[in-house]
Scaffold this motif. Sequence first.
Motif, PDB file in Angstrom:
ATOM      1  N   VAL A  32       0.839  -1.205   0.000  1.00  0.00           N
ATOM      2  CA  VAL A  32       0.000   0.000   0.000  1.00  0.00           C
ATOM      3  C   VAL A  32       0.874   1.254   0.000  1.00  0.00           C
ATOM      4  N   ILE A  33       0.549   2.175  -0.916  1.00  0.00           N
ATOM      5  CA  ILE A  33       1.188   3.499  -0.970  1.00  0.00           C
ATOM      6  C   ILE A  33       0.087   4.531  -1.141  1.00  0.00           C
ATOM      7  N   ALA A  34       0.258   5.674  -0.509  1.00  0.00           N
ATOM      8  CA  ALA A  34      -0.648   6.800  -0.722  1.00  0.00           C
ATOM      9  C   ALA A  34       0.159   8.038  -1.091  1.00  0.00           C
ATOM     10  N   ASP A  35      -0.361   8.799  -2.038  1.00  0.00           N
ATOM     11  CA  ASP A  35       0.160  10.133  -2.342  1.00  0.00           C
ATOM     12  C   ASP A  35       1.664  10.158  -2.605  1.00  0.00           C
ATOM     13  N   CYS A  36       2.097   9.412  -3.600  1.00  0.00           N
ATOM     14  CA  CYS A  36       3.481   9.546  -4.058  1.00  0.00           C
ATOM     15  C   CYS A  36       3.710  10.984  -4.537  1.00  0.00           C
ATOM     16  N   GLN A  37       2.784  11.471  -5.341  1.00  0.00           N
ATOM     17  CA  GLN A  37       2.636  12.888  -5.720  1.00  0.00           C
ATOM     18  C   GLN A  37       3.911  13.510  -6.285  1.00  0.00           C
ATOM     19  N   TYR A  38       4.442  12.864  -7.293  1.00  0.00           N
ATOM     20  CA  TYR A  38       5.670  13.339  -7.927  1.00  0.00           C
ATOM     21  C   TYR A  38       5.426  14.568  -8.804  1.00  0.00           C
ATOM     22  N   ALA A  39       6.373  15.492  -8.735  1.00  0.00           N
ATOM     23  CA  ALA A  39       6.420  16.632  -9.659  1.00  0.00           C
ATOM     24  C   ALA A  39       7.861  17.098  -9.756  1.00  0.00           C
ATOM     25  N   GLU A  40       8.238  17.497 -10.943  1.00  0.00           N
ATOM     26  CA  GLU A  40       9.587  18.034 -11.134  1.00  0.00           C
ATOM     27  C   GLU A  40       9.529  19.530 -10.833  1.00  0.00           C
ATOM     28  N   GLN A  41       9.498  19.827  -9.523  1.00  0.00           N
ATOM     29  CA  GLN A  41       9.411  21.210  -9.062  1.00  0.00           C
ATOM     30  C   GLN A  41      10.104  21.315  -7.707  1.00  0.00           C
ATOM     31  N   ALA A  42      10.380  22.530  -7.299  1.00  0.00           N
ATOM     32  CA  ALA A  42      11.085  22.750  -6.040  1.00  0.00           C
ATOM     33  C   ALA A  42      10.271  22.219  -4.866  1.00  0.00           C
ATOM     34  N   ASN A  43      10.977  21.633  -3.905  1.00  0.00           N
ATOM     35  CA  ASN A  43      10.306  21.175  -2.698  1.00  0.00           C
ATOM     36  C   ASN A  43       9.700  22.363  -1.957  1.00  0.00           C
ATOM     37  N   LYS A  44       8.596  22.095  -1.257  1.00  0.00           N
ATOM     38  CA  LYS A  44       7.892  23.157  -0.545  1.00  0.00           C
ATOM     39  C   LYS A  44       7.513  22.659   0.833  1.00  0.00           C
ATOM     40  N   GLY A  45       8.125  23.235   1.869  1.00  0.00           N
ATOM     41  CA  GLY A  45       7.863  22.780   3.227  1.00  0.00           C
ATOM     42  C   GLY A  45       8.243  21.323   3.391  1.00  0.00           C
ATOM     43  N   THR A  46       7.282  20.514   3.809  1.00  0.00           N
ATOM     44  CA  THR A  46       7.535  19.077   3.989  1.00  0.00           C
ATOM     45  C   THR A  46       7.349  18.288   2.697  1.00  0.00           C
ATOM     46  N   ARG A  47       6.958  18.949   1.633  1.00  0.00           N
ATOM     47  CA  ARG A  47       6.647  18.251   0.384  1.00  0.00           C
ATOM     48  C   ARG A  47       7.912  18.099  -0.470  1.00  0.00           C
ATOM     49  N   ASN A  48       8.401  16.872  -0.467  1.00  0.00           N
ATOM     50  CA  ASN A  48       9.645  16.557  -1.172  1.00  0.00           C
ATOM     51  C   ASN A  48       9.329  15.967  -2.545  1.00  0.00           C
TER      52      ASN A  48
END
Length: 294
Positions: A32-48
């Motif tokens: 089980v995985i949730a919210d891999c949420q990949y984007a080629e953009q700068a990290n923001k706060g806790t969002r890597n």
Amino acid sequence: MQKYTVSLLINLLLLLVCCPSIAANDTFTLGVIADCQYAEQANKGTRNYTSCPQKFSAAVEQFNQHPLSGVLHLGDFIDREFKSFTPLNTISSSLNTPLYHVLGNHEFSVDDKFKMRITNTLNMPSRYYSFEINNWLFIALDGNDVSTYAWPKNSKKHQQNMTLFNSQYKGHEDWNGAIGLKQLKWLEKKLKVAQLKEQPVVLLSHFPIFPENNHNLWNEQEVLTLISQYPAVKAWFNGHNHVGNYAKKDGIHFVTFHAMLDTDTTAFSTLEFSPTQLKINGQGRQPSMVLPIK
């Protein structure tokens, strides 16, 4: 004596062939995985964002070390841009087991021209669907069915959704959605059949419906009232709320899995099914849990 032994073995084999449920293993394991949420953009706060492919790849490697019956991804495979699906699909192609997707809101943070291609891109049979593993029924729901963002703006469906939003859901978070009437009727039919067959059910959604939270479906109470009528329903699994959550109501376990995105380590799990419990073996940020079932 030997003749009777051979005869007994033949009869047993015939019984197993004719009644495969007897031969089926009562236990199995999923990833089980949730919210891999990949984007080629700068990290923001806790969002890597940029480390998502590496974390996803490491999870796939670990999953391939287990005899899994499948892997669930509970929505928001990407954050934005249709091209972001490509590297993740390349990684998932190395899985030794099927990957079952649920649609999240960020799947639709793409240009309108791509929105009708997402299910094919994720190898999904449709926006909502069901599948069976052993005697368990899994129902993958589309919580973006009624939403402000999930259909091309020039489509009839978008126009109908905006009318519903303005008349029924005005003031709700516009990054959530609802399950539409047609899908609810389909869900009810599935649950009725499962109940008659005494088949345990797990509902899969990107969006939670319980406990109360600002990430919940717009029509959370309607959905909760429906599924609570069916003791066959054992659990509701979702993502969307990145910090995770858990509650139990009417014998149903409501588990919000932690997001893989919001950590510099990882967050995923293996989930062991048995007739008496669901055991979540968490990795990284995802906690482990044991959920008794009846």
